[in-house]
Write an enzyme that holds these catalytic residues in place. Structure first.
Site, PDB file in Angstrom:
ATOM      1  N   ARG A 248       0.874  -1.173   0.000  1.00 32.63           N
ATOM      2  CA  ARG A 248       0.000   0.000   0.000  1.00 32.63           C
ATOM      3  C   ARG A 248       0.908   1.218   0.000  1.00 32.63           C
ATOM      4  NH1 ARG A 248      -3.225   1.421   5.205  1.00 32.63           N
ATOM      5  NH2 ARG A 248      -1.844   3.229   5.219  1.00 32.63           N
ATOM      6  N   HIS A 252      -4.299   4.994   3.709  1.00 32.31           N
ATOM      7  CA  HIS A 252      -5.441   4.096   3.505  1.00 32.31           C
ATOM      8  C   HIS A 252      -6.450   4.686   2.523  1.00 32.31           C
ATOM      9  CE1 HIS A 252      -8.734   1.349   4.354  1.00 32.31           C
ATOM     10  NE2 HIS A 252      -9.494   2.393   4.622  1.00 32.31           N
ATOM     11  N   TYR A 261       1.424   6.976  11.883  1.00 31.60           N
ATOM     12  CA  TYR A 261       1.719   5.584  12.244  1.00 31.60           C
ATOM     13  C   TYR A 261       2.695   4.875  11.303  1.00 31.60           C
ATOM     14  CZ  TYR A 261      -1.809   4.656   8.607  1.00 31.60           C
ATOM     15  OH  TYR A 261      -2.498   4.617   7.422  1.00 31.60           O
TER      16      TYR A 261
END
Ligand code: TPP
Ligand code: MG
Length: 335
Positions: A248, A252, A261
């Protein structure tokens, strides 16, 4: 050697170039959609950047338009490979009339395209997996010659619905391919906080179906694995779990800030493993893609994307009077 086998088995030069063209198109479309979002021109985007090779490799292993597909939100490249047009995608992100999945009522990337046998999924993750097993059961009961492919992220395989649906398909030898796109993150939660096994494919042993892990940055490797799983399903030998290891390369979604994070160095390192570049290098090594052909692929994709943006930007919004149609029984398009 493996590339030669692919040429002999089920992919000719033309389809390998088609595969690459779709991967490039998806990347271009995806990147431009992020820009539209940052310009304030659209409300939301969920990206497939880093997943493209796996998705196109998988889609091209199916009988497109005949087999059933129950995808998830990250599957832009898979949808393009199944026949979604960039214009249709842009109508969706801009919420314009004529968008095929829901007439612009659903969130973008909640695919549902009747002509492509793509079945609608809901936002709650893993709800698509029982749908896929159900379709598999229907195919088996009717004696059809189709199979179902359903895709999901690794995080969503923690859901109870996923275990129930895979278990059911394994018991009844349903013609389903369970594809997992493992990008190691479920929003901010890393895989080791999500499961105690090393690979999602390890879960297959406990459910009684074969599970394989493949390099999802390699379209041909995924194509091979899904082709084998599809052949098993079609032969009546039951489902297979195929886990494609992907990246990824973005947050998101456009609503997520991954700086809180995800270490920047980790993201930087992913650039050396960009699946678009890996496919390009592979085709060049095979002597199938010249520098000039590469430029043409890029230019064609760029032109298609710009045309789609122009088309969707000037398209009308749906009428207010059609807002709930056809959600409730008795609704009429004219209100
Ligand atoms: C049942 C449910 N719980 C939580 C969410 C919020 N949510 C949306 S996507 C997502 C992460 C899914 O991660 P993964 O399955 O790994 O797929 P990825 O997005 O990484 O491709 C979560 C937690 C949801 N949509 N549904
Ligand atoms: Mg994930």
């Amino acid at each position: 050697m493996e590339a030669q086998e692919d040429l002999q088995l089920n992919l000719n030069e033309e389809s390998l170039l088609e595969m690459y063209g779709l991967i490039v198109l998806s990347r271009r479309l995806d990147e431009r959609t992020w820009v539209l979002h940052r310009q304030g021109k659209i409300a939301f985007h969920i990206s497939g950047i880093g997943h493209e090779a796996a998705q196109v490799g998988a889609a091209m292993a199916l009988r497109r338009g005949q087999d059933w597909v129950v995808p998830y939100y990250r599957d832009l490249a898979m949808m393009l490979a199944l026949g979604l047009t960039p214009k249709e995608f842009m109508l969706g992100v801009m919420g314009k009339k004529g968008e095929p999945s829901s007439g612009a009522r659903q969130m973008p990337s909640h695919w549902s395209i009747r002509r492509m046998n793509v079945v609608s999924h809901s936002s709650p993750v893993a709800t698509q997996t029982p749908h896929a097993s159900g379709i598999g059961l229907a195919i088996k009961m009717r004696g059809d010659d189709a199979i179902v492919l359903t895709s999901i992220g690794e995080g969503a395989t923690s859901q109870g619905a996923w275990y129930e649906a895979v278990n059911w398909a394994a018991i009844h030898k349903l013609p389903v391919v369970f594809m997992v796109e493992n990008n190691l993150y479920a929003i901010s939660v890393r895989q080791d906080r999500q499961m105690a096994v090393e690979h999602v494919a390890d879960k297959a042993a406990g459910l009684g179906l074969p599970g394989v892990t493949v390099d999802g940055l390699d379209a041909l490797a995924v194509h091979r694995a899904i082709s084998e799983a599809a052949a098993r399903a079609r032969a009546g030998d039951g489902p297979t779990l195929v886990e494609a290891m992907v990246q990824r390369m973005t947050p998101h979604s456009s609503d997520d800030d991954d700086r809180s994070y995800r270490p920047r160095a980790e993201l930087e390192a992913l650039k050396a493993q960009d699946p678009v570049r890996l496919q390009r290098d592979k085709l060049m090594d095979m002597g199938l893609l010249s520098e000039q052909a590469e430029t043409e692929v890029q230019e064609r994709a760029a032109a298609q994307v710009e045309e789609a943006i122009k088309f969707a930007a000037s398209a009308p919004y749906p009428e207010v009077s059609e807002a709930s149609y056809p959600v409730y029984a008795g609704d009429r398009a004219d209100g």
